[in-house]
Scaffold this active site. Structure first.
Site, mmCIF file in Angstrom:
data_model
loop_
_atom_site.group_PDB
_atom_site.id
_atom_site.type_symbol
_atom_site.label_atom_id
_atom_site.label_comp_id
_atom_site.label_asym_id
_atom_site.label_seq_id
_atom_site.Cartn_x
_atom_site.Cartn_y
_atom_site.Cartn_z
ATOM 1 N N ASP A 32 0.860 -1.193 0.000
ATOM 2 C CA ASP A 32 0.000 0.000 0.000
ATOM 3 C C ASP A 32 0.900 1.249 0.000
ATOM 4 O O ASP A 32 1.879 1.313 0.753
ATOM 5 C CB ASP A 32 -0.895 -0.030 1.251
ATOM 6 C CG ASP A 32 -2.042 0.960 1.177
ATOM 7 O OD1 ASP A 32 -3.194 0.522 1.258
ATOM 8 O OD2 ASP A 32 -1.784 2.174 1.036
ATOM 9 N N ASN A 88 -12.910 -3.347 3.181
ATOM 10 C CA ASN A 88 -13.978 -2.353 3.200
ATOM 11 C C ASN A 88 -14.868 -2.479 1.969
ATOM 12 O O ASN A 88 -14.374 -2.689 0.861
ATOM 13 C CB ASN A 88 -13.371 -0.945 3.229
ATOM 14 C CG ASN A 88 -12.491 -0.717 4.444
ATOM 15 O OD1 ASN A 88 -12.789 -1.218 5.526
ATOM 16 N ND2 ASN A 88 -11.407 0.009 4.279
ATOM 17 N N GLN A 95 -14.604 2.425 1.830
ATOM 18 C CA GLN A 95 -13.939 1.955 0.609
ATOM 19 C C GLN A 95 -13.688 3.137 -0.314
ATOM 20 O O GLN A 95 -14.617 3.888 -0.633
ATOM 21 C CB GLN A 95 -14.801 0.905 -0.114
ATOM 22 C CG GLN A 95 -14.096 0.300 -1.328
ATOM 23 C CD GLN A 95 -14.935 -0.779 -2.031
ATOM 24 O OE1 GLN A 95 -16.127 -0.917 -1.770
ATOM 25 N NE2 GLN A 95 -14.307 -1.532 -2.903
ATOM 26 N N HIS A 101 -10.426 -5.440 -2.512
ATOM 27 C CA HIS A 101 -9.061 -5.613 -2.004
ATOM 28 C C HIS A 101 -9.111 -5.935 -0.522
ATOM 29 O O HIS A 101 -9.989 -5.462 0.197
ATOM 30 C CB HIS A 101 -8.192 -4.386 -2.263
ATOM 31 C CG HIS A 101 -8.807 -3.097 -1.816
ATOM 32 N ND1 HIS A 101 -9.774 -2.431 -2.542
ATOM 33 C CD2 HIS A 101 -8.602 -2.349 -0.704
ATOM 34 C CE1 HIS A 101 -10.132 -1.326 -1.903
ATOM 35 N NE2 HIS A 101 -9.452 -1.262 -0.777
ATOM 36 N N HIS A 103 -6.919 -5.666 2.867
ATOM 37 C CA HIS A 103 -5.757 -5.075 3.528
ATOM 38 C C HIS A 103 -5.140 -6.105 4.475
ATOM 39 O O HIS A 103 -5.864 -6.757 5.243
ATOM 40 C CB HIS A 103 -6.173 -3.886 4.401
ATOM 41 C CG HIS A 103 -6.705 -2.702 3.656
ATOM 42 N ND1 HIS A 103 -5.947 -1.603 3.369
ATOM 43 C CD2 HIS A 103 -7.937 -2.443 3.145
ATOM 44 C CE1 HIS A 103 -6.687 -0.701 2.725
ATOM 45 N NE2 HIS A 103 -7.904 -1.199 2.574
HETATM 46 P P1 AMP Z 1 -9.859 1.372 0.869
HETATM 47 O O1 AMP Z 1 -10.012 2.650 1.646
HETATM 48 O O2 AMP Z 1 -10.166 0.136 1.639
HETATM 49 O O3 AMP Z 1 -10.559 1.443 -0.464
HETATM 50 O O4 AMP Z 1 -8.295 1.267 0.587
HETATM 51 C C1 AMP Z 1 -7.650 1.786 -0.516
HETATM 52 C C2 AMP Z 1 -6.177 1.694 -0.223
HETATM 53 O O5 AMP Z 1 -5.476 1.752 -1.449
HETATM 54 C C3 AMP Z 1 -5.615 2.807 0.658
HETATM 55 O O6 AMP Z 1 -4.981 2.223 1.785
HETATM 56 C C4 AMP Z 1 -4.614 3.527 -0.253
HETATM 57 O O7 AMP Z 1 -3.474 3.943 0.453
HETATM 58 C C5 AMP Z 1 -4.281 2.458 -1.271
HETATM 59 N N1 AMP Z 1 -3.893 2.922 -2.587
HETATM 60 C C6 AMP Z 1 -4.570 3.787 -3.382
HETATM 61 N N2 AMP Z 1 -3.938 3.916 -4.575
HETATM 62 C C7 AMP Z 1 -2.860 3.097 -4.527
HETATM 63 C C8 AMP Z 1 -1.818 2.776 -5.439
HETATM 64 N N3 AMP Z 1 -1.752 3.345 -6.643
HETATM 65 N N4 AMP Z 1 -0.891 1.871 -5.058
HETATM 66 C C9 AMP Z 1 -0.943 1.299 -3.839
HETATM 67 N N5 AMP Z 1 -1.894 1.558 -2.925
HETATM 68 C C10 AMP Z 1 -2.829 2.449 -3.263
#
Ligand code: AMP
Ligand code: ZN
Length: 135
Positions: A32, A88, A95, A101, A103
């Protein structure tokens, strides 16, 4: 199935580079970019499914299996004290990227992170009613 506008589709399928920790036919695990703690990883299916409501059950189970393997690897190699596996679904649940995805958030004693909810209150009647609804 891919969504041309989805960044996680592009990352999962290697069109956008990422720090890949693991890859197989169905999944890619990446770091992440905004880590809650050192080693925070995301398990991405290569196929596009928005969330837990869309993804087939076997793929959701596969994501969790890989999440378990990553948690074990983190414990061995990063000497973690624990892990949160968080997933999420929907804006209301936090989300921000609409591609399923999982985590995998390694935890360290005193890391200052909080992945918690406020315990609420419910009457016996309310608990009985919702239990009945969900049975
Ligand atoms: P969520 O809030 O569960 O949708 O989590 C999205 C996650 O994706 C967050 O923890 C972000 O830091 C991560 N994220 C968003 N864009 C990228 C990216 N390009 N590469 C890696 N992680 C990302
Ligand atoms: Zn996608």
């Amino acid at each position: 199935m891919k969504d041309p506008n989805c960044i996680f589709c592009k990352i999962a399928n290697g069109e956008i580079p990422s720090r890949t920790l693991y890859e197989d036919e169905k999944f890619r695990v990446i770091l992440d970019l905004g880590p809650a703690t050192k080693g925070h990883a995301l398990v991405l299916p290569k196929e596009h499914f928005a969330d837990i409501y869309e993804i087939p059950a076997d793929l959701a189970a596969g994501a969790f299996e890989i999440g378990q393997q990553m948690a074990v690897r983190m414990r061995e190699r990063l000497h973690t004290d624990g892990a949160n596996l968080v997933q999420n679904n929907g804006e209301a649940a936090g989300q921000t990227v609409s591609h399923f995805h999982l985590h995998v958030i390694p935890r360290y004693k005193g890391d200052g992170q909080h992945i918690l909810w406020k315990p609420g209150k419910a009457s016996d009647q309310e608990l009985d009613a919702v239990a009945e609804t969900l049975r």
